[in-house]
Scaffold this active site. Structure first.
Site: not given
Length: 289
Positions: A172, A237, A266
């Site tokens: 991320s 996501d 995610h």
């Protein structure tokens, strides 16, 4: 969310401060879940985890974690953690330099690192961004670039790990400093887990170019990464759209077969069996051993 004419005009006429974009889109330091204290000799640091760290292993395994502080080029002292591969597992020659995601710190990630190290048969080295956990300073774009470079140099100097034995892993927001470092140093490999193209492209999905006030412009840096790159992204996501991972993959000069996890969001890719399977294949079969 589309970028309307009014929004575009506002951005061009009165662009936001990059630091404000970064703070709004990315940085949410949690309350620290650990502390790093010097021992009686003052030569070694001891890790103290709180209940919020949700440690899942024995005290013996916790003692295997080495922690210390390093100073970055921007003057901040950041926490580092080294997880040595379980002695019962044939130790890989590779060490993963892991840049974690948002809203977690080393205390919360420590159990995951121990488990991942054992399952992959590699050492794992990680650090907290400025302003996270026991790290000083505040999280900014420039600081996180300095943070990872300090961690990278500490891994090389303290543990004598050469770049050809280092796998850069970003998750991320952690893909931002990972890509920035990877364009400067060729390493064994790079893993990009749920990467983002840039800050504005997360906030305004219809943005097609990188504006001068944008932050985290990974899409502009990824073509300069010469190491093999594995991209991992969930197709559902909800935070960083799957299209970001796909575009990053398409711009990688040395991309390997990606892992698109069907139905994953995610924060749950690690729960799918193909996650560890693909990493094992990449590290122990596709990379030189």
């Amino acid at each position: 969310m589309s970028l309307t004419g009014r929004e575009l005009c506002r951005l061009l006429c009165c662009p936001p401060c990059p630091g404000h974009i970064a703070a709004k889109l990315a940085f949410i330091p949690p309350d620290p879940t650990y502390s790093v204290m010097p021992d009686e000799t003052g030569n070694k640091y001891i890790l103290h985890l709180t209940e919020r760290a949700e440690w899942q292993y024995s005290e013996r395994e916790q003692q295997r974690l080495e922690v210390f502080l390093v100073r970055t080029s921007r003057g901040n002292r950041v926490s580092c953690m080294y997880v040595k591969c379980n002695s019962e597992t044939p130790a890989s020659k590779y060490t993963i330099l892991f840049s974690h995601g948002n809203a977690v710190d080393l205390g919360q990630m420590s159990s995951f690192y121990v488990g991942l190290s054992a399952r992959l048969g590699v050492n794992i080295f990680s650090y907290d961004y400025s302003g996270y956990g026991a790290s000083g300073g505040s999280p900014t774009e420039k600081n996180i670039y300095a943070d990872i470079e300090a961690a990278f140099q500490a891994l090389r100097q303290k543990y004598a790990v050469s770049p050809e034995h280092i796998i850069l892993y970003g998750q991320s927001i952690g893909t931002v400093p990972t890509i920035d470092l990877a364009r400067k140093f060729e390493c064994a490999a790079v893993v990009l887990h749920s990467p983002l193209l840039s800050g504005l492209r997360v906030a305004f999905p219809d943005t097609k170019r990188t504006w001068f006030f944008d932050v985290f412009p990974s899409i502009e840096k990824i073509p300069k990464v010469t190491s093999p790159v594995l991209v991992i992204h969930g197709t559902e996501d909800e935070v960083i759209d799957f299209s970001h991972g796909l575009a990053i993959y398409e711009q990688c000069p040395r991309a390997v077969e990606p892992l698109w996890v069907e139905g994953a969001g995610h924060n749950d890719i690690e729960l799918y069996s193909q996650y560890v399977d693909r990493l094992r294949q990449f590290i122990h079969v596709e990379l030189p051993n």
